[in-house]
Scaffold this motif. Sequence first.
Motif, short mmCIF file in Angstrom:
data_model
loop_
_atom_site.label_atom_id
_atom_site.label_comp_id
_atom_site.label_asym_id
_atom_site.label_seq_id
_atom_site.Cartn_x
_atom_site.Cartn_y
_atom_site.Cartn_z
N VAL A 74 4.53 9.92 7.67
CA VAL A 74 3.83 9.35 6.61
C VAL A 74 4.04 7.98 7.26
O VAL A 74 5.04 7.26 7.76
N HIS A 75 2.93 7.22 7.03
CA HIS A 75 2.73 5.93 7.27
C HIS A 75 3.30 4.94 6.57
O HIS A 75 3.37 5.04 5.29
N VAL A 76 4.12 4.11 7.26
CA VAL A 76 4.87 3.02 6.50
C VAL A 76 4.18 2.24 5.27
O VAL A 76 4.56 1.88 4.32
N TRP A 77 2.99 1.98 5.69
CA TRP A 77 1.91 1.21 4.69
C TRP A 77 2.00 2.01 3.47
O TRP A 77 1.87 1.69 2.35
N ASP A 78 1.43 3.40 3.46
CA ASP A 78 1.52 4.26 2.54
C ASP A 78 2.88 4.39 1.60
O ASP A 78 2.71 4.40 0.47
N LEU A 79 4.05 4.35 2.36
CA LEU A 79 5.12 4.00 1.69
C LEU A 79 5.61 2.93 0.79
O LEU A 79 5.66 2.92 -0.44
N ALA A 80 5.05 1.96 1.53
CA ALA A 80 5.02 0.61 0.90
C ALA A 80 4.24 0.65 -0.32
O ALA A 80 4.56 0.12 -1.61
N SER A 81 2.93 1.20 -0.38
CA SER A 81 1.96 1.09 -1.41
C SER A 81 2.52 2.03 -2.59
O SER A 81 2.22 1.82 -3.83
N ALA A 82 3.20 3.04 -2.21
CA ALA A 82 3.91 4.06 -3.13
C ALA A 82 4.98 2.94 -4.08
O ALA A 82 5.11 3.13 -5.22
N HIS A 83 5.68 2.12 -3.25
CA HIS A 83 6.56 1.34 -4.14
C HIS A 83 5.81 0.30 -5.09
O HIS A 83 6.48 0.03 -6.26
N VAL A 84 4.55 -0.18 -4.80
CA VAL A 84 3.97 -1.00 -5.68
C VAL A 84 3.38 -0.13 -6.92
O VAL A 84 3.69 -0.51 -8.15
N ALA A 85 3.00 0.89 -6.49
CA ALA A 85 2.67 2.02 -7.67
C ALA A 85 3.72 2.26 -8.68
O ALA A 85 3.81 2.07 -9.92
N ALA A 86 5.09 2.30 -8.14
CA ALA A 86 6.21 2.71 -8.74
C ALA A 86 6.46 1.27 -9.59
O ALA A 86 7.08 1.56 -10.70
N LEU A 87 6.59 0.41 -9.05
CA LEU A 87 6.97 -0.96 -9.57
C LEU A 87 6.18 -1.04 -10.90
O LEU A 87 6.40 -1.52 -12.07
N THR A 88 4.81 -0.85 -10.80
CA THR A 88 3.61 -1.17 -11.74
C THR A 88 3.74 -0.04 -12.85
O THR A 88 3.53 -0.34 -13.94
N ARG A 89 4.42 1.34 -12.51
CA ARG A 89 4.52 2.32 -13.60
C ARG A 89 5.97 2.56 -14.14
O ARG A 89 5.89 3.54 -14.77
N PHE A 90 6.82 1.85 -13.51
CA PHE A 90 8.11 2.03 -13.85
C PHE A 90 8.59 2.28 -15.27
O PHE A 90 9.18 3.42 -15.39
N ASP A 91 8.09 1.89 -16.16
CA ASP A 91 8.62 1.80 -17.58
C ASP A 91 7.91 3.19 -18.22
O ASP A 91 8.38 3.69 -19.08
N SER A 92 6.83 3.65 -17.69
CA SER A 92 6.15 4.83 -18.02
C SER A 92 6.83 5.96 -17.47
O SER A 92 6.74 7.26 -18.21
N LEU A 93 7.68 5.85 -16.41
CA LEU A 93 8.17 7.03 -15.78
C LEU A 93 9.49 7.40 -16.44
O LEU A 93 9.90 8.50 -16.12
N LEU A 94 10.38 6.48 -16.51
CA LEU A 94 11.80 6.44 -17.16
C LEU A 94 11.98 6.22 -18.19
O LEU A 94 11.59 5.16 -18.95
N THR A 95 12.78 6.97 -19.18
CA THR A 95 12.99 6.79 -20.53
C THR A 95 14.51 6.71 -20.61
O THR A 95 15.28 7.04 -19.74
N ASP A 96 14.84 6.29 -21.79
CA ASP A 96 16.32 6.33 -22.30
C ASP A 96 17.03 7.89 -22.19
O ASP A 96 18.12 8.03 -21.78
N GLU A 97 15.89 8.91 -22.45
CA GLU A 97 16.74 10.13 -22.46
C GLU A 97 16.70 10.75 -20.95
O GLU A 97 17.51 11.38 -20.84
N ASP A 98 15.79 10.06 -20.05
CA ASP A 98 15.67 10.42 -18.79
C ASP A 98 15.60 9.25 -17.86
O ASP A 98 14.47 8.76 -17.42
#
Length: 336
Positions: A223-247
Amino acid sequence: MKVLIAGGAGFIGSTVASACSDAGITPVILDNLVTGRREFARGKAFYEGDIADGALIDRVFEEHPDIEAVVHCAALIVVPDSVGDPVGYYRANVAKSLEFVAHLLRNGCSRMIFSSSASIYREGDDLTVDESSPIDAKSPYARTKAVCEAMFADIAASQPIKILSLRYFNPIGADPKMRTGLQLRHPSHALGKMIQAMENGSEFCVTGTTYGTRDGSGIRDYVHVWDLASAHVAALTRFDSLLTDEDPSLAINLGTGTGTTVKELVEAFNSVADTPISAIETDARPGDVVGAYTRSDRAERLLGWRAEYSIVDGIRHSLQWATVRDTLLADSGQSR
């Protein structure tokens, strides 16, 4: 948004920092420069030091109280080295990570993205894995990642922090803008060895050719390292919708979904390189495994992410980086 990137002067961490900057996210870099490069932190807030140094972490948060999340990329990553020095690997990757998360909790940091690895999986009969596949790490390096994930899940279950583990497959390539790339002049992974063979006019060694793959060589999801980096940006911007107090903890695979054998990688390399290389077959190295590739769509479903660059793109960018590395880094005559 401002984020602290631990290991942010290394190959992946520095690329994540560039992707964050491009997306309007301000990176703060922490790196002890054992393998990272000071040049990769140029122009960014940079702290030289260790993730286990509590006083330093306190100072980072005191000077940057608006840090909203941490990306934890700090680790030793060479599989054969981990076999030879398991104590050093467990100390650097596990013990220091435990200290690090304790310092984050003390400073009120409630979001962390952890750089994990697909090497923790037991591959399926078809050599594919998803996030529910059994964990069966085969090297001390891989076990440090599995231990950290379990440790972080336990901590997130009762402490005020949520942790997303991104399980990388096999990074290749470089920042397409050539700001950063592999800092090692002679990296130990397959593509790095191919470039070295091309430069030296030597043969490339296919280490291990008796695996149960279509041609006997190991298989990887490159996997291209820039694709990995782009995934981190997506994870940072969506973080609060991905993880909850229950999970409060979650793992996501980051791969292309396509398996490529080492021999096929040689063919792809020779389709791009100005000087083709020849390959010879040798025994597997300590800690080597057959490999696997992802079959999961979790990254696309949760992050809106999928790999955009091809293997040929990754090889081309790696070759381009090899031609400029020595002009961008100060130790052109050294192997580091």
